[in-house]
Design a protein around this motif. Structure first.
Motif, PDB file in Angstrom:
ATOM      1  N   ALA A  27      -5.344   5.276  -2.604  1.00 16.79           N
ATOM      2  CA  ALA A  27      -4.535   4.110  -2.037  1.00 16.79           C
ATOM      3  C   ALA A  27      -4.101   4.198  -0.716  1.00 16.79           C
ATOM      4  O   ALA A  27      -4.004   3.104  -0.032  1.00 16.79           O
ATOM      5  N   LEU A  28      -3.643   5.342  -0.224  1.00 22.40           N
ATOM      6  CA  LEU A  28      -3.383   5.567   1.130  1.00 22.40           C
ATOM      7  C   LEU A  28      -4.094   5.403   2.057  1.00 22.40           C
ATOM      8  O   LEU A  28      -3.959   4.611   3.137  1.00 22.40           O
TER       9      LEU A  28
ATOM     10  N   SER B  45       0.750   3.962  -3.160  1.00 25.81           N
ATOM     11  CA  SER B  45       0.409   5.270  -2.843  1.00 25.81           C
ATOM     12  C   SER B  45       1.429   6.267  -3.124  1.00 25.81           C
ATOM     13  O   SER B  45       1.347   7.219  -3.438  1.00 25.81           O
TER      14      SER B  45
ATOM     15  N   GLY C 247      -3.558   8.489  -5.553  1.00 25.63           N
ATOM     16  CA  GLY C 247      -2.617   8.108  -4.497  1.00 25.63           C
ATOM     17  C   GLY C 247      -3.084   8.273  -3.083  1.00 25.63           C
ATOM     18  O   GLY C 247      -2.858   7.483  -2.025  1.00 25.63           O
ATOM     19  N   LEU C 248      -3.990   9.277  -2.811  1.00 28.84           N
ATOM     20  CA  LEU C 248      -4.543   9.325  -1.479  1.00 28.84           C
ATOM     21  C   LEU C 248      -5.586   8.507  -1.336  1.00 28.84           C
ATOM     22  O   LEU C 248      -5.507   8.021  -0.189  1.00 28.84           O
TER      23      LEU C 248
ATOM     24  N   GLY D  10       0.848  -1.465  -0.093  1.00 24.00           N
ATOM     25  CA  GLY D  10       0.016   0.003   0.068  1.00 24.00           C
ATOM     26  C   GLY D  10       0.929   1.142   0.181  1.00 24.00           C
ATOM     27  O   GLY D  10       0.578   2.215  -0.579  1.00 24.00           O
TER      28      GLY D  10
ATOM     29  N   ALA E 232       0.271   7.422   6.198  1.00 25.79           N
ATOM     30  CA  ALA E 232       1.705   6.709   5.678  1.00 25.79           C
ATOM     31  C   ALA E 232       2.652   6.358   6.628  1.00 25.79           C
ATOM     32  O   ALA E 232       3.035   5.269   6.519  1.00 25.79           O
TER      33      ALA E 232
ATOM     34  N   THR F 215      -5.412   1.693   2.389  1.00 32.08           N
ATOM     35  CA  THR F 215      -4.425   0.384   3.033  1.00 32.08           C
ATOM     36  C   THR F 215      -4.838   0.104   4.315  1.00 32.08           C
ATOM     37  O   THR F 215      -4.650  -1.205   4.621  1.00 32.08           O
TER      38      THR F 215
ATOM     39  N   LEU G 297       1.852   6.897  -6.956  1.00 30.77           N
ATOM     40  CA  LEU G 297       1.009   7.456  -7.534  1.00 30.77           C
ATOM     41  C   LEU G 297       1.150   9.100  -7.233  1.00 30.77           C
ATOM     42  O   LEU G 297       1.114   9.966  -7.808  1.00 30.77           O
ATOM     43  N   LEU G 298       1.564   9.176  -5.847  1.00 25.14           N
ATOM     44  CA  LEU G 298       1.539  10.511  -5.315  1.00 25.14           C
ATOM     45  C   LEU G 298       2.813  11.230  -5.926  1.00 25.14           C
ATOM     46  O   LEU G 298       2.920  12.391  -6.477  1.00 25.14           O
TER      47      LEU G 298
END
Lengths: 102, 276
Positions: A56-57, A26, A53-54, A22, B59, A60, A29-30
């Motif tokens: 996918a983040l 992400s 990207g956000l 994840g 993250a 996760t 992509l970001l």
């Protein structure tokens, strides 16, 4: 030893792989979105890449709860399977509230 | 609120690197440093700074937990129980925080940071290490190999209702201040619930991702997450957290606690002065 203290090493390893995947997806992509934003301001793919990207983040940790649910079902650990469902329901509520404000 | 320029994006990314490395080192996410920097130094609105920081918390959580997975430090069962409370706290705060003034949020931030610093300092010598390997850890307890003492550590979880209450409040704090909530959960789990600090930090690091996801979508819908700044902060924090994790395995628990307390006290003073 009670049923609840069975080792969860297998789940922990699965989750480790899921989390790293994840993060990589992400971040890629970001980075692509941010690179495009800097190189070609106003390009139509920029916002798509950044939002993907956000998503996918944010997806996760949600996937992490899904995988945990599957593992607790496999272990027939119904108390913890139920707790993961409660957490998923709370996350679903957030997404519903967010979508209703758009 | 400054315009989103390439220069601002670069500064935010650099701040993310520093915040990420310190955050991973302390096991509290990088938000406690990133929010004051974005808000007090760069002039970004508090709610936007908090939301950007909370995106980086997701993250940090995934990256740090991927690194600690497999060492038995993360207590998956305890984490899931407490996530029920912390996610509820996140949803509750996310739906109300848009109607709270920035000044009130800054005061709240100062108080939370100060209380946590005091709690950390009062627990410097407590270790919660039981060297009796025949102990039954119970449903929620755990065990791991502790590098510092060179022994297997087994612990039971005490006072679960207190841990649930703190997790709910940590969810509120996470959504309102963008700081993950580990600054509340780690000391509380350590001081009140008998969880060794490394296990508490690893479990908290896993939890803060789900907790943040319980509020970030709502903040995004409010327009508090500018995608280029969030992307820059996330990439910076990811780079920084790798460095912090590397140092974290080598730092002694007592120094870790002292460092946390000093950092939190500094942040608190800065915000109290700003809001007076």
């Amino acid at each position: 030893m009670s049923a609840g203290s069975q080792p969860l090493g297998r789940l922990e390893r699965h989750l480790g792989r899921l989390l790293i995947a994840g993060v990589v997806v992400s971040a890629a992509l970001l980075a692509a979105g941010l690179g495009l934003w800097l190189a070609a301001p106003g390009h139509s793919a920029t916002i798509w890449l950044l939002n993907a990207g956000l998503i996918a983040l944010m997806g996760t940790p949600i996937m992490r709860v899904f995988v945990s649910f599957a593992e607790y079902v496999r272990l027939r650990d119904w108390l913890f399977a139920g707790l993961t469902v409660v957490v998923l329901a709370e996350l679903a509520l957030t997404v519903v509230v967010a979508l209703s404000r758009r | 609120m400054p315009a989103v320029t390439p220069a601002l994006v670069a500064i935010v990314m650099a701040a993310g690197v520093l915040a990420g490395s310190l955050g991973a080192l302390l096991g509290i996410g990088g938000g406690v440093f990133l929010v004051p920097f974005l808000n007090a130094v760069l002039g970004i609105d508090f709610k936007v700074a908090a939301a950007i920081s909370l995106v980086t918390v997701i993250a940090t959580s995934s990256a740090v937990s991927a690194g600690t997975a497999g060492r038995n430090l993360i207590n998956l069962r305890l984490g899931m129980v407490l996530e029920v409370a912390s996610a509820a706290g996140g949803v509750a705060a996310a739906t109300t925080v848009a109607y709270v003034s920035d000044l009130a949020l800054e005061r709240g931030f100062a108080v939370v940071a100060a209380l946590t610093a005091i709690l950390m300092l009062s627990q410097l010598e407590r270790r919660n290490v039981i060297l009796d390997t025949s102990l039954d850890p119970g449903v929620l307890g755990g065990g791991f190999y502790d590098e510092e003492s060179g022994a297997n550590v087994i612990y039971r979880v005490k006072r679960l209702p207190a841990a649930l209450a703190v997790s709910f409040v940590a969810g509120n704090v996470s959504a309102a201040f963008g700081i993950g909530g580990g600054i509340l959960k780690v000391p509380a789990l350590n001081a009140w619930c008998g969880v060794p600090i490394r296990a508490a930090a690893a479990t908290s690091s896993l939890m803060i991702g789900v907790t943040a996801v319980a509020s970030v979508p709502i903040q995004y819908a409010h327009g508090f997450v500018p995608p280029p700044l969030a992307a820059a902060a996330v990439l910076g924090v990811l780079l920084g957290s790798r460095a912090g994790l590397w140092f974290g395995g080598r730092a002694r628990a007592k120094w870790l606690k002292l460092l946390m307390a000093v950092v939190l006290a500094t942040v608190s003073i800065v915000y109290l002065r700003r809001s007076l």
